[in-house]
Structure formats: structure tokens, C-alpha cells
Design a protein around this motif. Sequence first.
Motif, mmCIF file in Angstrom:
data_model
loop_
_atom_site.group_PDB
_atom_site.id
_atom_site.type_symbol
_atom_site.label_atom_id
_atom_site.label_comp_id
_atom_site.label_asym_id
_atom_site.label_seq_id
_atom_site.Cartn_x
_atom_site.Cartn_y
_atom_site.Cartn_z
ATOM 1 N N LEU A 194 -3.212 -5.826 -4.158
ATOM 2 C CA LEU A 194 -3.766 -4.893 -5.114
ATOM 3 C C LEU A 194 -3.284 -5.234 -6.518
ATOM 4 N N LYS A 201 0.791 -1.210 0.000
ATOM 5 C CA LYS A 201 0.000 0.000 0.000
ATOM 6 C C LYS A 201 0.841 1.286 0.000
ATOM 7 N N ALA A 239 -9.220 3.809 -0.486
ATOM 8 C CA ALA A 239 -9.908 2.527 -0.379
ATOM 9 C C ALA A 239 -11.390 2.749 -0.121
ATOM 10 N N GLN A 288 -8.114 4.940 3.530
ATOM 11 C CA GLN A 288 -6.749 4.463 3.353
ATOM 12 C C GLN A 288 -6.302 4.718 1.915
ATOM 13 N N TRP A 307 -4.354 4.071 -1.392
ATOM 14 C CA TRP A 307 -3.830 2.888 -2.077
ATOM 15 C C TRP A 307 -2.871 3.236 -3.208
ATOM 16 N N GLY A 349 0.402 4.181 3.503
ATOM 17 C CA GLY A 349 -0.666 3.196 3.526
ATOM 18 C C GLY A 349 -1.804 3.568 4.451
#
Length: 878
Positions: A201, A25, A81, A63, A65, A40
Amino acid sequence: MASRAPRVEYLAGFRCPLGGLAAGKPRVLCHGAEVFLSTGSELVYVYDQEGRLLTAVYKFPGQVWHLELLALRKALYVLCAQSGIYCLSLDQAGRSVSQDGGDGGDSQGTEDEQDGAPPSPVIPVDPGACVLPDATLCAFTILDDVLVTLAQGPTQWKVQLFERPSPGEDPRPGGQIGEVHLSSCTPTAGSPGEPAAPHFLPVLCCASPPSSRAPRSSRGFALEGALFGLLFGAGATLLESPAILCGLPDGQLCCVVLQTLVTSRSAPGDPKALVKILHHLEEPVVFIGALRTEPLAEDVEDEHSDCLVVLGHHGRTLAIKASWNEAGHLAPELREYRLPGPVLCAACGGHSRLYLSSPSDLCVVDLARGGSPWDPAQPDGALGGLPSLLCPTSLSVCSVVTLSVSSRTPEGGTELLALSAKGRLMTCSLDLHPETPCPTSVTSANTGQKIKELLSGIGTVSERVSSLKKAVDQRNKALMCLNEAMNVSCALLSSREGPRPISCAITTAWSCLQLQDVLTATCLLENSSSFSLDRGWALCVQVLSSSRALDLGSAGSAVTYTIPVDQLGPGGRREVTLPLGPGEDGALDLPVTVSCALFYHLREVVGGALAPTDPAQDAWPDECPPDVLPEQDGVCLPLSECTVDMLQGLRFPSLSVPPMQALGPLSPAGDPIHTFLGTCRGPGGQLAGPSSLRAKYLPPSVATIKVSAELLRAAFGDGHAGMSLGCATLQWLLAENAVGDIVRAQALSSVQGVAPDGTEVHLIVHEVAVTDLCPAGPIQAVEIQVESSSLANMCRTHHAIIGRLQRMVVEQAARGSSPPDLRLQYLHQIHANHETLLREVQTLRDRLCTEDEASSCATAQRLLQVYRQLRSPSLLLL
């Protein structure tokens, strides 16, 4: 290759969660002297390398990403996120922060790590800055005039294209201009209504042809014409269209030509034909990049990459290059390598070098053919050849979770911008000229530089030793947990006879939950051993519906509840209550089998300790090398099993029962029409509900069972002395029901109960004499009679009684008791009569399938009569 260890310089420390940053992240972008960094979390930092100060901290609603920087437009695109993509203008007023409020060096950064507080002040990002709200987005990239997104659907990945506005306009993207579905995906479990974050991811980037007219991605790359045409086809080369590369968590490397995706909306066709799968790494893709491995010709100015590189999480590496085959034709050369893993991050630098970080080290590999050992199988002068082996060179830096090649790369060298697992931002300067002579004279500046390099090396070694010590401690703790689990397993498996050191007792009772009567099962887990059930242990309770419990061959439903067992020491107890029914439809299918077992999660306890190196335990605690743990990744130890039948589900409102038995209405909430009919009264003041109508106009269904008095007395022993045999039998049948003690106290031999659906069930027990069976005279017996207006409830109760009597007969037979002399001719006659009835049943059932509605009514009535005769046999249990 670098001639000596890199010169590492720590710039600043950033907020770091307990245990370190997780790879996958965090992001680091560099533009000139400015560094855009995300750890992150929900924060994005802007750091000035020249001034050594933090200039801004932005707080996003979720969060972070991914980051994309458009330097010419001075815009930063951020993916949050489960929120969407935000656009942040870097020219907005009030962005700068004073140096006192920033995080200017190692000392301040260390304090931030300790207290966990972000630098102040923090600028919250306005929700209106969200230019593309979408909770399913997992990756995106930006071309000059197109925004490309990758979203995770319920079953498939989806690539979407949006128009991007011109400079000075509203930053929100225009309408959607293209869409295509990729391969299927396995959605991760999340809370209802909210998608769960994927463990890995996906990787999304853009590969452009060597044409200046083709749009370029902010973080994409341009490929040579030969390699671009081989990978994406002649159509993409003629259209001068970029191609979108997608690396998925399942290992697939897919590509879509951008121009064909745009024109597919106006020219309908098969959308799957637009997607091409280039390769399958069979492990999550974590990096896609491109390198220049061949030297440039003297008359060529633009440097385009001639090698595509893809990295998997466990170290599998794919390199693709255009090469000449044996027939003299241009063909793609694909070669797979195995590098140290798991790969936390990677970056492509100049001079054909690939930098990758594993948990234990930061390595560099050279993909130029001259950088690999000589392979005699490769002919000299072969154009476009790839090295047969990659030899990583250690840079003696560990715990790097994100990596970027600095735009301020010095001439003749490379400068890497890295973020460690401890939240430290650092630069790694590599000298790529081994022939550079060392200074002959020692000056104060050289001495100071040497001291700084030594101190940086000491800090790197200290951090590496700390992470290795943490890994050793974690593995020792995992070994202790495994030893404890082995002791518990041996104790349970060796105590098959007698009391078990860890037991689970199952009891049932009626409770009132949300204004509805519900039959519940209470599982009491008791630890009588000298061991403790700590982290990793769970109590699994499986509830199996009646269809499977009776082994009728029809499909039933099974529900498994998993309850973690934490800190259950010797002598401890843990009670769990679970609902059995009725469900939302008001039905409760009995019998229900309840099974209890202890389960030990190996992956939860030792998964992190099995990782090959130390910092990966902070990044992916659930990861471990493949094929180390079994597929079920746990140990299951059965404890107990209980079948809840109709005798346990009956309620007796006419008796004085505890308050738990007399809760609310006797029938669960059902059809409103039945509720209305039940409240209506017919002529004479009688209830006119469907149950009452059935009981009034249809005879009740009856079943009888006869058991010899001698068998019952032998089974009961002295426990039922002082009461009639009928009362003792009824109490024995209802021993697992709350009314059992009341039957004994009131000396009852018949009771009237209510089934879970509200219909009445009568149990009548009385003593009879069976003649014509024994030549010595009549045999004293007990007749158990079941009556109910519901055929299904009568059958369920009859089945429950038969089950108890079967267990009793088996127990008495094991004691060696022998039946009296019987008249075999009489038994043969009874058997022949039953065979005749069974044949008639089969004939009547076959006739029902062929007759019309008028004739089938008489056949059905005769079938019910035959069934009634079969449910009341003349046989006697001895």
C-alpha cells in the motif's frame, strides 16, 4: 538510549488467521485510554486500556486498509479495500459491549486465536456510512477541512482533494477541489471488472509549516520553517500551505503543495509541474515520519520536527535535514542508511528516536548527532548535521506487525503500543534514563513487578523460538522440494534418446463447445519416472498461430496456458484439453504449433524460505531478498511439440465417422449475411451461397505432387500390405485424422473433405507412369492431387502434404537408398522452365502495382495461370 530491556505487557489477543497476521494492513491508533485496532480483516476493535475490556467490534463490508481518528469531532474514518471510505461516529448509541462478551486478556485472546471466531457481539456497519465510494482508493489522510485521497488508476496514481464538511453537518465530503496525477504505476492482475489489491500500500501523509493558521492533518507532522522551505519551496512557505507527501510502492517519494493543487483548477497550466519528486528509494516506501534531533531553545515553546525520515521495505532509510553548507548557505542534507529489513512497521517517538520492527526484532535508532559514533570528517559545532552511522539497539521483541507511540507516554520514558503477528496487543514501556537509580529495598510490589517482567520475557522468547523453528522447517521443506526438482530435471535432460520418463502426447479432435464446432488439442501428461511432481510444477502449453508456425515473417499470435500440476505421482496421468479454434470471428488459421513444457516455479516454492527472518514468511510469502532468484524465477523443461495442419483439421461428413466427427453444422458460426445467402436457393433449386457461387463460376484451384512408387513402398514397409498403393498413400496422409482407419477399411483412394471454414477440399491419389525421365524406361509413381474452390485452403493442404513428404525423403536418405539414373538434360530443361515462370511472376507482381484497375484484371488472371503451372510441376520425388 534505553538502559535495559523494555517492560512488555500483553493486553489482549485478537482474531488471527492461520499462519499469523500479514504486515502492511493492520493498524493501531491510540487516543487516551481507548485503542482503535484493525488486524487487516474486515473487523475494527475498540479496546479500553484502563478497564482491560473490549468495548466494541465493528464489521465493515471489506478488508480494512487504513484508519484515521479525529478526536475533536469524535469520528473514525476507515478505508475498506475495493469499497471506499467510511465515517463512523464514536458517539452512537449501543456501541458498548458487556465485559463478558469482550476479550479481556491473554487467556481469552488465545481461545479466539484457536477457534478463529471474533468476539461477540459484532456491530455491522451500515453501507450508508460510506462517505466516499471508490474501489481504486489505496490511501487517504484528513486535514481540518480537506480530505486527501490516493487512488490507483489503470496506468497512474491519482491524488484527489475533497471538501470536508463542518462539525454537525453531513459527514459526506463535498465537491472535488483538486486533482493531479503522479508517476506511472504497474496495475496488478485481478479478475475482470474488479481491481486487484496492491502488494504494497502507498504511504500518504501531510507535512505542515510551523504556522498555527495552516491546517493540520490528524496523523501528520509540522516541520521547522527552514526544512519546510527547502523541501517544498518558498511559495509553500509564503502561502503557509501544507504539503502532501506520497511514498509509492516503486520507491518514489513525491510531494504536492496543497494550496497550489486547489488553485490549479481556476488557473489552468501544466499539472505535472505541481508534482515534485524528492527522492527515489528504489524499494517500496513503507513509512514516512518526522523527528526532532536538535535540542529546543529556552524561549521556544512549540516543538517542530527538524528531520524528515523515510523507510523502505528492505531497510533503506533516508533522512533529510536543513544544514549549513561550506559556503555558509542553508541547504538540505540528505543521507541514506541501511537498517535491518524487511521493515514491517515503524514509528517516530520523542527524543529523536525511531522505532522499527523487522521480522526478527524490534529496534530503536537515535538520529541525534550525539547518538552516533564520532566522525572526524564532520567539523565540531556543525549545525544540523546528521549522524554518519545509525546503530540499532535491540528491544528483544519480535513479530510486531504494526506500531504506534502511546499517547499515555510516561514522563522520562516512552510507551509503545504494538500488535504481534499472533494477534496479541501489547505495550512496551521504555525507560530512557539510564541514570535512574535502582530501589535499595525489595518490597512485595517490586517483587511482583519483577516476576511479571520475567514472565513477559519468557513469553517473548518462546514466541521468537516458535517463529524461528517455523522458519527452519520451511527451509528444510524447500530444500526437499528443490532436491526433487533437480532429480526430475536431470532425468528429463539425460533422456534425449529413447522413451522419456515424463512425456506429453498431443492429439487433436473436433468437439462441440457452446453450440459451435471447435478443434481441440488434448495433452496427455504421463509420469513414468520414480519421482513425484508436487507443488511448484506446472504444465505450460503454448499455441502458436500459423503466421509464426510457417516462418513467413509476418506477425502471428501466441497464447500460453499454464496448468498447475499437483500430486502427480509415479505412473500418474493428467489430461488437459485446450481449444485451437475457430475464434469469435469464425476463422481457424492452420497450421498451428502446440508446444508442451514443464515449468518449475522457484519463487512459489522457495521464495518464503529465502526471506532473511521468520515472521516475514507469514507477512509476504512471495518475498525474498533481491538478486537471489533469477529474473525468470523458474526452470523450463521442454516435453513435446506438434504442428496441427490442414490434413488434421479436415472433416469428412460423407464417410461413416465417429460421432465426434459429425457434430452440428460443418461450418462455424460466421457472418449472418453469409448464413442468409447460404440458405437461399437460386434457379433450379441450387444453393446460391458465396461458396457455391465461387465453385460454380470459378475453376477450382489444383495442386499436384508426384512421388515414386519405390520410395513409398520403402517408407510404408509391410504395414500397408494387401492394399493398393494409392489407398496406402491416402491412409498415410490422413493417419493423424479420425478418418484414417475408415480409408483403410473401405480401400479408398480419393476423399472429399470439408475445411474449417466450410469449403470443400478433394484429395485424389492414383498411380501414374512418368516417362522421359529415366533412360531405362517409365518410372512408376503416385500422383497426389488437391482441389478446392478456396485458394487458401488448397495452399494449406498442399503445404501439409509437402511437409510429410519432406520428412519421408529425409528418413529414406538416412537409410542409404540411391535414386535411379536420370536424364540430366531433361531435368535442366524443367529447371529452366521453372526459372522462366518465376521471373514472369515477379514481372507480373511489379506490373500490378503500377497499372490501373482495367489493366490489372488481365494481369491478375495471367498471374493465377502462372501460379497454377508452378503448383503442378513435372518433377518427381525419388
